[in-house]
Design a protein around this motif. Structure first.
Motif, short mmCIF file in Angstrom:
data_model
loop_
_atom_site.label_atom_id
_atom_site.label_comp_id
_atom_site.label_asym_id
_atom_site.label_seq_id
_atom_site.Cartn_x
_atom_site.Cartn_y
_atom_site.Cartn_z
N GLY A 1 0.81 -1.22 0.00
CA GLY A 1 0.00 0.00 0.00
C GLY A 1 0.84 1.26 0.00
N THR A 2 2.01 1.22 0.63
CA THR A 2 2.89 2.40 0.69
C THR A 2 3.89 2.46 -0.46
OG1 THR A 2 4.48 1.22 2.11
CG2 THR A 2 2.73 2.46 3.22
N GLY A 3 3.94 1.37 -1.25
CA GLY A 3 4.87 1.34 -2.38
C GLY A 3 6.32 1.17 -1.97
N ASP A 4 6.56 0.57 -0.80
CA ASP A 4 7.92 0.38 -0.31
C ASP A 4 8.50 -0.90 -0.91
OD1 ASP A 4 10.28 0.11 1.05
OD2 ASP A 4 9.40 0.27 3.08
N ALA A 5 9.11 -0.77 -2.08
CA ALA A 5 9.64 -1.94 -2.79
C ALA A 5 10.78 -2.60 -2.02
CB ALA A 5 10.10 -1.53 -4.19
N GLU A 6 11.69 -1.78 -1.44
CA GLU A 6 12.82 -2.34 -0.70
C GLU A 6 12.34 -3.06 0.55
OE1 GLU A 6 16.53 -0.39 1.61
OE2 GLU A 6 16.53 -0.06 -0.57
N GLY A 7 11.32 -2.48 1.20
CA GLY A 7 10.75 -3.12 2.37
C GLY A 7 10.09 -4.45 2.02
N MET A 8 9.41 -4.51 0.88
CA MET A 8 8.77 -5.75 0.44
C MET A 8 9.81 -6.82 0.14
SD MET A 8 5.72 -4.33 -2.04
CE MET A 8 5.18 -5.98 -2.45
N GLU A 9 10.90 -6.40 -0.51
CA GLU A 9 11.97 -7.35 -0.83
C GLU A 9 12.60 -7.90 0.45
OE1 GLU A 9 14.80 -9.76 -2.55
OE2 GLU A 9 13.00 -8.88 -3.44
N THR A 10 12.81 -7.04 1.43
CA THR A 10 13.39 -7.48 2.70
C THR A 10 12.44 -8.44 3.43
OG1 THR A 10 14.61 -5.40 2.92
CG2 THR A 10 14.33 -6.73 4.91
N LEU A 11 11.14 -8.13 3.40
CA LEU A 11 10.15 -9.00 4.01
C LEU A 11 10.19 -10.39 3.37
CD1 LEU A 11 7.61 -9.69 5.72
CD2 LEU A 11 6.24 -8.74 3.83
N LEU A 12 10.24 -10.43 2.05
CA LEU A 12 10.27 -11.71 1.36
C LEU A 12 11.54 -12.49 1.69
CD1 LEU A 12 8.86 -10.69 -2.15
CD2 LEU A 12 7.68 -11.94 -0.33
N ALA A 13 12.66 -11.79 1.84
CA ALA A 13 13.91 -12.46 2.20
C ALA A 13 13.80 -13.10 3.59
CB ALA A 13 15.06 -11.47 2.16
N VAL A 14 13.15 -12.39 4.52
CA VAL A 14 12.95 -12.94 5.87
C VAL A 14 12.05 -14.17 5.79
CG1 VAL A 14 11.94 -12.49 8.15
CG2 VAL A 14 13.34 -10.73 7.03
N CYS A 15 11.02 -14.11 4.96
CA CYS A 15 10.13 -15.26 4.76
C CYS A 15 10.89 -16.42 4.12
CB CYS A 15 8.94 -14.86 3.89
SG CYS A 15 7.83 -13.66 4.65
N ASP A 16 11.78 -16.09 3.17
CA ASP A 16 12.61 -17.13 2.55
C ASP A 16 13.44 -17.86 3.59
OD1 ASP A 16 11.65 -16.19 0.14
OD2 ASP A 16 13.50 -15.12 -0.40
N ALA A 17 14.05 -17.07 4.49
CA ALA A 17 14.96 -17.64 5.49
C ALA A 17 14.23 -18.68 6.35
CB ALA A 17 15.56 -16.55 6.35
N LYS A 18 12.98 -18.40 6.69
CA LYS A 18 12.20 -19.35 7.49
C LYS A 18 11.98 -20.64 6.72
CE LYS A 18 8.67 -16.69 8.61
NZ LYS A 18 7.42 -16.26 9.30
N ARG A 19 11.73 -20.56 5.42
CA ARG A 19 11.51 -21.76 4.63
C ARG A 19 12.82 -22.51 4.37
NH1 ARG A 19 7.44 -17.90 5.13
NH2 ARG A 19 5.43 -18.92 4.68
N LEU A 20 13.89 -21.78 4.14
CA LEU A 20 15.18 -22.42 3.89
C LEU A 20 15.69 -23.16 5.12
CD1 LEU A 20 16.96 -19.64 1.80
CD2 LEU A 20 16.38 -21.96 1.02
N ALA A 21 15.24 -22.74 6.31
CA ALA A 21 15.66 -23.42 7.55
C ALA A 21 15.18 -24.86 7.57
CB ALA A 21 15.13 -22.66 8.76
N GLY A 22 14.12 -25.16 6.82
CA GLY A 22 13.61 -26.53 6.75
C GLY A 22 14.04 -27.28 5.51
N THR A 23 15.04 -26.74 4.82
CA THR A 23 15.51 -27.34 3.57
C THR A 23 16.85 -28.05 3.78
OG1 THR A 23 14.40 -25.66 2.24
CG2 THR A 23 16.21 -26.84 1.19
N SER A 24 17.01 -29.18 3.15
CA SER A 24 18.28 -29.91 3.20
C SER A 24 18.76 -30.20 1.78
CB SER A 24 18.13 -31.24 3.94
OG SER A 24 17.80 -31.04 5.29
N ILE A 25 20.04 -29.94 1.54
CA ILE A 25 20.65 -30.35 0.27
C ILE A 25 21.63 -31.48 0.58
CG2 ILE A 25 20.36 -28.13 -0.86
CD1 ILE A 25 23.33 -27.61 -0.33
N THR A 26 21.60 -32.50 -0.24
CA THR A 26 22.42 -33.68 0.01
C THR A 26 23.29 -33.97 -1.20
OG1 THR A 26 20.78 -34.64 1.50
CG2 THR A 26 22.37 -36.15 0.53
N ALA A 27 24.55 -34.29 -0.94
CA ALA A 27 25.48 -34.67 -2.00
C ALA A 27 26.03 -36.05 -1.68
CB ALA A 27 26.63 -33.66 -2.11
N THR A 28 25.95 -36.95 -2.66
CA THR A 28 26.47 -38.31 -2.49
C THR A 28 27.56 -38.54 -3.53
OG1 THR A 28 24.37 -39.16 -1.67
CG2 THR A 28 25.94 -40.77 -2.52
#
Length: 322
Positions: free
Chosen positions: A236-263
Protein backbone atom coordinates in the motif's frame (compact mmCIF):
# COMPACT_ATOMS: atom_id res chain seq x y z
CA UNK A 1 40.94 -41.06 9.94
CA UNK A 2 44.69 -41.53 10.61
CA UNK A 3 46.37 -44.70 11.88
CA UNK A 4 46.06 -43.71 15.55
CA UNK A 5 42.32 -43.10 15.17
CA UNK A 6 41.93 -46.48 13.42
CA UNK A 7 43.75 -48.19 16.28
CA UNK A 8 41.49 -46.43 18.78
CA UNK A 9 38.35 -47.53 16.88
CA UNK A 10 39.56 -51.15 16.91
CA UNK A 11 40.43 -50.92 20.61
CA UNK A 12 36.86 -49.82 21.39
CA UNK A 13 35.54 -52.81 19.43
CA UNK A 14 37.97 -55.15 21.19
CA UNK A 15 36.82 -54.03 24.64
CA UNK A 16 33.37 -55.52 24.00
CA UNK A 17 34.70 -58.95 22.96
CA UNK A 18 35.52 -61.70 25.43
CA UNK A 19 38.51 -63.66 24.16
CA UNK A 20 41.96 -64.72 25.24
CA UNK A 21 44.85 -62.31 24.89
CA UNK A 22 46.46 -64.72 22.44
CA UNK A 23 43.39 -64.72 20.21
CA UNK A 24 43.14 -60.93 20.33
CA UNK A 25 46.83 -60.72 19.42
CA UNK A 26 46.36 -62.99 16.39
CA UNK A 27 43.34 -60.98 15.28
CA UNK A 28 45.20 -57.67 15.56
CA UNK A 29 48.23 -59.18 13.83
CA UNK A 30 46.06 -60.02 10.80
CA UNK A 31 44.99 -56.37 10.70
CA UNK A 32 48.54 -55.09 11.08
CA UNK A 33 47.79 -53.61 14.51
CA UNK A 34 49.63 -56.05 16.81
CA UNK A 35 52.74 -55.45 18.81
CA UNK A 36 54.91 -58.46 19.66
CA UNK A 37 53.69 -60.09 22.90
CA UNK A 38 56.04 -60.60 25.80
CA UNK A 39 57.58 -64.07 25.81
CA UNK A 40 56.85 -66.32 28.78
CA UNK A 41 59.79 -66.98 31.06
CA UNK A 42 59.41 -70.75 30.82
CA UNK A 43 57.96 -71.81 27.49
CA UNK A 44 58.69 -75.47 28.17
CA UNK A 45 56.00 -75.75 30.82
CA UNK A 46 52.40 -75.53 29.64
CA UNK A 47 49.63 -75.82 32.22
CA UNK A 48 46.30 -77.00 30.86
CA UNK A 49 43.10 -75.87 32.57
CA UNK A 50 41.24 -78.44 34.65
CA UNK A 51 38.86 -80.38 32.43
CA UNK A 52 41.01 -79.84 29.31
CA UNK A 53 40.63 -82.51 26.64
CA UNK A 54 43.07 -82.68 23.75
CA UNK A 55 41.99 -82.63 20.11
CA UNK A 56 40.83 -86.04 18.92
CA UNK A 57 40.85 -87.19 15.33
CA UNK A 58 37.69 -89.11 14.57
CA UNK A 59 36.96 -91.52 11.79
CA UNK A 60 36.99 -89.94 8.35
CA UNK A 61 39.52 -87.28 9.42
CA UNK A 62 37.03 -85.20 11.42
CA UNK A 63 38.55 -83.11 14.21
CA UNK A 64 36.72 -82.89 17.55
CA UNK A 65 37.39 -79.74 19.55
CA UNK A 66 38.22 -79.92 23.23
CA UNK A 67 36.16 -77.72 25.63
CA UNK A 68 39.00 -75.18 25.63
CA UNK A 69 39.08 -75.26 21.84
CA UNK A 70 35.34 -74.68 21.69
CA UNK A 71 35.73 -71.60 23.88
CA UNK A 72 38.46 -70.21 21.59
CA UNK A 73 36.35 -70.96 18.52
CA UNK A 74 33.40 -69.14 20.07
CA UNK A 75 35.67 -66.17 20.74
CA UNK A 76 36.66 -66.17 17.06
CA UNK A 77 32.99 -66.02 16.14
CA UNK A 78 32.61 -63.08 18.54
CA UNK A 79 35.34 -61.21 16.68
CA UNK A 80 33.65 -61.94 13.35
CA UNK A 81 30.32 -60.78 14.79
CA UNK A 82 31.97 -57.59 15.98
CA UNK A 83 33.35 -56.91 12.52
CA UNK A 84 29.88 -57.57 11.14
CA UNK A 85 28.50 -54.98 13.53
CA UNK A 86 30.94 -52.46 12.07
CA UNK A 87 29.61 -53.28 8.61
CA UNK A 88 26.03 -52.85 9.83
CA UNK A 89 26.65 -49.40 11.31
CA UNK A 90 28.75 -48.20 8.36
CA UNK A 91 31.80 -47.62 10.60
CA UNK A 92 33.97 -50.13 8.75
CA UNK A 93 32.93 -48.60 5.43
CA UNK A 94 34.09 -45.18 6.63
CA UNK A 95 37.35 -46.65 7.93
CA UNK A 96 37.96 -48.41 4.61
CA UNK A 97 37.11 -45.29 2.61
CA UNK A 98 39.56 -43.22 4.63
CA UNK A 99 42.32 -45.80 4.26
CA UNK A 100 41.66 -45.84 0.49
CA UNK A 101 42.05 -42.06 0.36
CA UNK A 102 38.40 -41.37 -0.57
CA UNK A 103 37.35 -37.89 0.55
CA UNK A 104 34.89 -35.20 -0.45
CA UNK A 105 33.14 -32.12 0.93
CA UNK A 106 31.08 -29.18 -0.25
CA UNK A 107 33.61 -26.46 -1.09
CA UNK A 108 31.33 -23.65 0.13
CA UNK A 109 31.34 -25.28 3.57
CA UNK A 110 34.89 -26.62 3.76
CA UNK A 111 36.62 -23.41 2.61
CA UNK A 112 34.89 -21.31 5.26
CA UNK A 113 35.22 -23.76 8.14
CA UNK A 114 38.41 -23.01 10.11
CA UNK A 115 38.51 -26.45 11.71
CA UNK A 116 36.57 -28.62 9.30
CA UNK A 117 34.17 -29.49 12.11
CA UNK A 118 30.40 -29.56 12.22
CA UNK A 119 29.90 -25.98 13.41
CA UNK A 120 27.78 -23.60 11.26
CA UNK A 121 29.87 -21.48 8.90
CA UNK A 122 28.99 -18.43 6.86
CA UNK A 123 28.46 -19.00 3.15
CA UNK A 124 29.71 -16.02 1.19
CA UNK A 125 27.34 -14.08 -1.05
CA UNK A 126 29.11 -14.96 -4.26
CA UNK A 127 28.36 -18.63 -3.49
CA UNK A 128 24.75 -18.13 -2.33
CA UNK A 129 22.60 -15.15 -3.28
CA UNK A 130 19.04 -14.36 -4.49
CA UNK A 131 18.59 -14.32 -8.26
CA UNK A 132 14.93 -13.90 -9.22
CA UNK A 133 11.51 -13.54 -7.67
CA UNK A 134 7.81 -13.71 -8.42
CA UNK A 135 5.43 -12.61 -5.68
CA UNK A 136 1.99 -11.10 -5.57
CA UNK A 137 -1.72 -11.63 -5.09
CA UNK A 138 -3.12 -14.83 -6.53
CA UNK A 139 -4.14 -14.43 -10.15
CA UNK A 140 -6.64 -16.73 -11.86
CA UNK A 141 -5.92 -16.64 -15.60
CA UNK A 142 -9.07 -18.56 -16.52
CA UNK A 143 -11.33 -15.88 -15.06
CA UNK A 144 -8.85 -12.98 -15.26
CA UNK A 145 -9.43 -12.19 -11.59
CA UNK A 146 -7.20 -11.46 -8.61
CA UNK A 147 -7.70 -12.94 -5.15
CA UNK A 148 -6.36 -10.31 -2.74
CA UNK A 149 -6.68 -12.70 0.21
CA UNK A 150 -3.78 -14.85 -0.97
CA UNK A 151 -0.14 -13.91 -1.67
CA UNK A 152 1.94 -16.51 -3.50
CA UNK A 153 5.73 -16.40 -3.63
CA UNK A 154 8.28 -18.10 -5.89
CA UNK A 155 11.91 -17.25 -5.16
CA UNK A 156 15.27 -18.54 -6.34
CA UNK A 157 18.78 -18.44 -4.87
CA UNK A 158 21.95 -19.29 -6.79
CA UNK A 159 24.04 -21.88 -4.91
CA UNK A 160 27.57 -23.02 -5.73
CA UNK A 161 27.37 -26.75 -4.96
CA UNK A 162 30.86 -27.64 -6.17
CA UNK A 163 32.54 -30.41 -4.19
CA UNK A 164 36.23 -31.18 -3.82
CA UNK A 165 37.69 -34.57 -3.00
CA UNK A 166 39.91 -37.49 -3.94
CA UNK A 167 39.03 -40.50 -6.10
CA UNK A 168 35.57 -39.04 -6.85
CA UNK A 169 33.91 -40.26 -10.06
CA UNK A 170 30.45 -38.67 -9.81
CA UNK A 171 28.25 -36.70 -7.45
CA UNK A 172 24.48 -37.10 -7.01
CA UNK A 173 22.58 -34.15 -5.53
CA UNK A 174 19.12 -34.16 -3.98
CA UNK A 175 16.99 -31.64 -2.11
CA UNK A 176 14.31 -32.00 0.57
CA UNK A 177 11.85 -29.51 2.00
CA UNK A 178 8.35 -28.17 1.46
CA UNK A 179 7.97 -26.50 -1.93
CA UNK A 180 11.66 -26.66 -2.83
CA UNK A 181 13.43 -27.78 -6.00
CA UNK A 182 16.62 -27.35 -8.01
CA UNK A 183 16.60 -25.04 -11.01
CA UNK A 184 19.18 -24.05 -13.61
CA UNK A 185 20.33 -20.49 -14.12
CA UNK A 186 22.77 -19.56 -16.89
CA UNK A 187 24.32 -16.13 -16.62
CA UNK A 188 27.47 -14.23 -17.39
CA UNK A 189 28.62 -11.85 -14.71
CA UNK A 190 27.13 -8.45 -15.24
CA UNK A 191 24.36 -9.73 -17.53
CA UNK A 192 20.74 -10.55 -16.89
CA UNK A 193 21.16 -14.18 -17.89
CA UNK A 194 18.69 -16.77 -19.11
CA UNK A 195 16.68 -19.37 -17.27
CA UNK A 196 17.07 -22.97 -18.39
CA UNK A 197 13.87 -24.99 -18.45
CA UNK A 198 14.89 -27.42 -15.74
CA UNK A 199 13.51 -28.05 -12.29
CA UNK A 200 14.10 -31.24 -10.36
CA UNK A 201 14.51 -32.78 -6.92
CA UNK A 202 17.79 -34.46 -7.87
CA UNK A 203 20.49 -34.67 -10.53
CA UNK A 204 23.85 -36.38 -11.12
CA UNK A 205 27.04 -34.90 -12.56
CA UNK A 206 30.39 -36.44 -13.43
CA UNK A 207 33.09 -35.16 -11.12
CA UNK A 208 35.46 -32.72 -12.77
CA UNK A 209 37.98 -31.26 -10.32
CA UNK A 210 37.77 -27.47 -10.40
CA UNK A 211 34.61 -27.25 -12.52
CA UNK A 212 31.79 -25.36 -10.83
CA UNK A 213 28.41 -26.95 -10.19
CA UNK A 214 25.91 -24.10 -9.82
CA UNK A 215 22.17 -24.57 -9.46
CA UNK A 216 19.32 -22.51 -8.14
CA UNK A 217 17.44 -23.40 -4.98
CA UNK A 218 13.79 -22.70 -5.74
CA UNK A 219 11.29 -22.14 -2.91
CA UNK A 220 7.55 -21.79 -3.47
CA UNK A 221 5.11 -20.89 -0.71
CA UNK A 222 2.08 -18.88 0.40
CA UNK A 223 2.40 -16.08 2.98
CA UNK A 224 0.79 -16.82 6.33
CA UNK A 225 -1.63 -14.37 7.92
CA UNK A 226 0.98 -12.29 9.74
CA UNK A 227 3.33 -12.17 6.75
CA UNK A 228 0.49 -11.18 4.43
CA UNK A 229 -0.60 -8.33 6.72
CA UNK A 230 2.90 -6.84 6.50
CA UNK A 231 2.99 -7.43 2.73
CA UNK A 232 -0.34 -5.57 2.36
CA UNK A 233 1.02 -2.62 4.35
CA UNK A 234 4.24 -2.37 2.32
CA UNK A 235 2.35 -2.83 -0.95
CA UNK A 236 0.00 0.00 0.00
CA UNK A 237 2.89 2.40 0.69
CA UNK A 238 4.87 1.34 -2.38
CA UNK A 239 7.92 0.38 -0.31
CA UNK A 240 9.64 -1.94 -2.79
CA UNK A 241 12.82 -2.34 -0.70
CA UNK A 242 10.75 -3.12 2.37
CA UNK A 243 8.77 -5.75 0.44
CA UNK A 244 11.97 -7.35 -0.83
CA UNK A 245 13.39 -7.48 2.70
CA UNK A 246 10.15 -9.00 4.01
CA UNK A 247 10.27 -11.71 1.36
CA UNK A 248 13.91 -12.46 2.20
CA UNK A 249 12.95 -12.94 5.87
CA UNK A 250 10.13 -15.26 4.76
CA UNK A 251 12.61 -17.13 2.55
CA UNK A 252 14.96 -17.64 5.49
CA UNK A 253 12.20 -19.35 7.49
CA UNK A 254 11.51 -21.76 4.63
CA UNK A 255 15.18 -22.42 3.89
CA UNK A 256 15.66 -23.42 7.55
CA UNK A 257 13.61 -26.53 6.75
CA UNK A 258 15.51 -27.34 3.57
CA UNK A 259 18.28 -29.91 3.20
CA UNK A 260 20.65 -30.35 0.27
CA UNK A 261 22.42 -33.68 0.01
CA UNK A 262 25.48 -34.67 -2.00
CA UNK A 263 26.47 -38.31 -2.49
CA UNK A 264 29.92 -38.97 -3.96
CA UNK A 265 30.68 -42.24 -5.74
CA UNK A 266 34.38 -43.09 -5.69
CA UNK A 267 36.60 -44.98 -8.11
CA UNK A 268 36.33 -48.15 -5.99
CA UNK A 269 32.50 -47.89 -6.29
CA UNK A 270 32.02 -47.07 -2.62
CA UNK A 271 30.02 -43.94 -1.77
CA UNK A 272 29.66 -41.31 0.94
CA UNK A 273 26.83 -38.87 1.64
CA UNK A 274 26.88 -35.43 3.23
CA UNK A 275 23.86 -33.25 3.98
CA UNK A 276 23.71 -29.50 4.57
CA UNK A 277 21.10 -27.04 5.79
CA UNK A 278 20.71 -23.26 5.97
CA UNK A 279 20.22 -20.87 8.85
CA UNK A 280 19.91 -17.08 8.71
CA UNK A 281 22.94 -15.22 10.01
CA UNK A 282 22.60 -13.07 13.11
CA UNK A 283 21.27 -9.63 12.15
CA UNK A 284 19.95 -11.06 8.87
CA UNK A 285 17.31 -8.37 8.18
CA UNK A 286 19.70 -5.43 8.63
CA UNK A 287 22.38 -7.12 6.53
CA UNK A 288 19.87 -7.81 3.78
CA UNK A 289 18.87 -4.13 3.60
CA UNK A 290 22.58 -3.24 3.35
CA UNK A 291 22.94 -5.84 0.58
CA UNK A 292 20.05 -4.20 -1.35
CA UNK A 293 21.69 -0.78 -1.06
CA UNK A 294 25.02 -2.18 -2.25
CA UNK A 295 23.35 -3.96 -5.15
CA UNK A 296 21.48 -0.82 -6.21
CA UNK A 297 24.73 1.16 -6.19
CA UNK A 298 26.63 -1.42 -8.25
CA UNK A 299 23.78 -2.53 -10.51
CA UNK A 300 25.30 -0.86 -13.57
CA UNK A 301 28.80 -2.08 -12.74
CA UNK A 302 29.88 -5.19 -14.68
CA UNK A 303 31.98 -6.20 -11.66
CA UNK A 304 29.03 -6.09 -9.27
CA UNK A 305 28.86 -9.88 -8.97
CA UNK A 306 32.49 -9.98 -7.88
CA UNK A 307 31.82 -7.27 -5.29
CA UNK A 308 29.55 -9.68 -3.41
CA UNK A 309 32.67 -11.40 -2.09
CA UNK A 310 33.25 -8.53 0.32
CA UNK A 311 29.73 -8.49 1.73
CA UNK A 312 28.70 -10.21 4.99
CA UNK A 313 27.28 -13.72 4.70
CA UNK A 314 23.49 -13.69 4.87
CA UNK A 315 23.26 -17.40 5.66
CA UNK A 316 25.22 -20.04 7.52
CA UNK A 317 25.66 -23.56 6.22
CA UNK A 318 25.18 -26.36 8.71
CA UNK A 319 26.52 -29.85 8.05
CA UNK A 320 23.89 -32.27 9.31
CA UNK A 321 24.55 -35.64 10.92
CA UNK A 322 24.97 -38.48 8.47
Amino acid sequence: MNEDEFRQSYAQLEEGIKASEELKYRTKKSLGLAEAPEKKRDSSLVLLPRGHVALRRLRGGTIALSPAGKIAFAACLAVVAGMGLLFGTGALEKIGATLAGNTFALVAYAEESPTGGDAPVGISLEKFHPTRTSAGYLYDASSDTVDFSVVTVSRYYSLDMTVAGKNVESVAYSIEGEGVCYGSWKSDRGSEGTVAQETSQSFIVAYDDGKQVVREIGINYVLDEEEKAEFDRLYGTGDAEGMETLLAVCDAKRLAGTSITATATFADKTSQTKSYGFEAAEGFEGMYRAYLSQWATDSQDTGSWASLAGEPSLFNLVEKSR
